[in-house]
Design a protein around this motif. Structure first.
Motif, short mmCIF file in Angstrom:
data_model
loop_
_atom_site.label_atom_id
_atom_site.label_comp_id
_atom_site.label_asym_id
_atom_site.label_seq_id
_atom_site.Cartn_x
_atom_site.Cartn_y
_atom_site.Cartn_z
N ASN A 276 0.83 -1.21 0.00
CA ASN A 276 0.00 0.00 0.00
C ASN A 276 0.86 1.25 0.00
O ASN A 276 0.49 2.28 -0.57
N GLY A 280 -0.47 2.55 -3.50
CA GLY A 280 -1.74 2.86 -2.85
C GLY A 280 -2.88 3.10 -3.82
O GLY A 280 -4.05 2.86 -3.47
N ALA A 283 -5.42 0.22 -4.54
CA ALA A 283 -6.30 -0.29 -3.51
C ALA A 283 -7.60 -0.79 -4.12
O ALA A 283 -8.21 -0.12 -4.96
N LEU A 362 -5.11 -1.72 1.37
CA LEU A 362 -4.84 -2.20 0.02
C LEU A 362 -5.96 -3.06 -0.54
O LEU A 362 -6.14 -3.14 -1.75
#
Length: 436
Positions: A276, A280, A283, A362
């Motif tokens: 993450n 990121g 996600a 995530l």
């Protein structure tokens, strides 16, 4: 067998390179242990995204005991710095130490025996986790996080390419081939030659025991049959160009990951938080599943990583430092922050708390994430032993594996080289060693 470590190490500690600083470090624990009259400050070395918010939460709740957090690097880097700082008498009061390097930190005089302050904590942990920071009946740290291995994978790309999540390593090899056929620019995963902990975990999952001790005799099994079979498995995938053989978390690797060209990472449960941090924006695309099995029906996995909060022998107020360590390792407040950052708490209460928590950032769509994590954690290999010179093993492994990948030589030869370096170092230090 882990708890016999100190008795054996005491016979040879004087010969160890790290032991030269042990007597200097021990003097710090004999200082003033009384409660100070006014506010005090503790220095804390720790890495990872969860540490700073946990420290901030502690500081807000404990105005008279303020903690200053320093990221001194992860794993081996931090441990090496702790040894140097202890020798120079400027070590922090508290630090994070990975389970596999804790034996060396004890021999080096870095980690203090805090048994008198942690007696009530043992019931807060599963026996196999508590034992990771306990040696010869003495407590040298409070377990903070656990890293049972799992498969973190790009679910969106798996679905796009029609790849089923593999449940065995044989299926994983088939999936690796299918990925390359479906998209020649994409790999199912990376074989990272410097990932000592990851390879060790896969070998332990296959039944390897890299260090064991019986009485005063150590057995080293880094080039055991089980380890060599794991090396041969990855050798085959590398030779067929089915995995990407290069370091992790480089700018190039991060870019390929974000482009959907690297689809999974067999690693500890902390992988969700790490990914993450570098991807990121992906996600919702990623998910987690149990690690593939070497033998169908055998769901055992090993730890990759996991760490304890140790009080150093340099701490001026060890009882107060131990109070902070206990809060960081066993409190619900700290566990909630760990969970939010994608770490898996070591304490039983923290693990129960995960079941009431949202999934890691995530994979917000995976509602069963923590239930799957609990199932994985329940199947970890118990009582994994680490030797007194994991630092030597890690360095030798990284050098030998990197050279093997670069030069196209067999990975099993790199394991043999690592094994020889570890045995030679232990014998030089005065240990009695047999080979597996």
């Amino acid at each position: 067998m882990r708890r016999r470590f100190l008795a054996v190490a005491a016979l040879s500690a004087a010969a160890l390179t790290l032991a030269a600083c042990s007597s200097d470090g021990a003097e710090g624990s004999d200082g003033d242990q009384s409660t100070p009259d006014g506010p005090i400050t503790l220095d804390y070395w720790a890495w990872g995204t969860a540490q700073q918010p946990m420290v901030e939460a502690w500081n807000e709740a404990h105005p008279d005991i303020q903690v200053v957090h320093t990221d001194a690097g992860g794993g081996g880097d931090s441990s090496a710095k702790l040894v140097t700082a202890t020798r120079a008498e400027n070590a922090p009061d508290v630090a994070i130490v990975e389970y596999n390097t804790l034996p060396a930190m004890i021999v080096a005089g870095v980690a203090a025996d805090i048994s008198e302050y942690t007696g009530d904590l043992e019931s807060e942990y599963a026996p196999g986790v508590w034992s990771q920071a306990t040696f010869d009946g003495a407590s040298y740290g409070v377990p903070q996080d656990a890293g049972p291995m799992a498969l973190t994978y790009n679910q969106a790309r798996f679905d796009e390419l029609g790849i089923e999540v593999p449940t065995t390593w044989a299926e994983f090899a088939e999936a690796a081939e299918a990925v390359r056929e479906a998209d020649p620019g994409t790999y199912i995963t990376t074989f990272a030659p410097a990932e000592f902990g990851g390879f060790a975990g896969l070998a332990q999952q296959a039944g390897a025991e890299w260090w064991t001790v019986d009485g005063d005799t150590w057995t080293v099994g880094i080039d055991s049959d089980a380890s060599l079979e794991v090396a041969d498995y990855w050798q085959d995938l590398i030779d067929r160009d089915l995995v990407l053989a290069e370091p992790l978390l480089t700018p190039e690797w991060n870019a390929a990951l974000n482009d959907g060209e690297i689809l999974s990472w067999p690693a500890g449960l902390w992988a969700a938080g790490v990914l993450n941090g570098v991807a990121g924006e992906m996600a919702g695309d990623w998910a987690m599943a149990p690690l593939p099995q070497w033998e169908e029906g055998n769901s055992s996995v090993a730890f990759q990583g996991g760490s304890a909060v140790v009080v150093t022998t340099s701490a001026e107020y060890p009882e107060i430092a131990a109070e902070f360590a206990a809060w960081m390792g066993a409190s619900d407040e700290a566990a909630a922050i760990q969970i939010e950052q994608g770490q898996y708490p070591a304490s039983l209460a923290g693990q129960e708390l995960t079941l009431e928590s949202d999934p890691p950032l995530l994979m917000p769509q995976q509602e069963d994430y923590w239930a799957v994590a609990a199932e994985i954690a329940a199947n970890t290999v118990p009582e994994i032993s680490w030797g007194p010179n994991v630092n030597v093993a890690s360095s030798a492994f990284q050098d030998a594996m990197s050279a093997a990948v670069q030069n196209g030589t067999p990975l099993r030869e790199a394991l043999a080289t690592t094994h020889e370096a570890v045995v030679e170092d232990m014998e030089t230090a005065g240990f009695t060693v047999e080979t597996d």
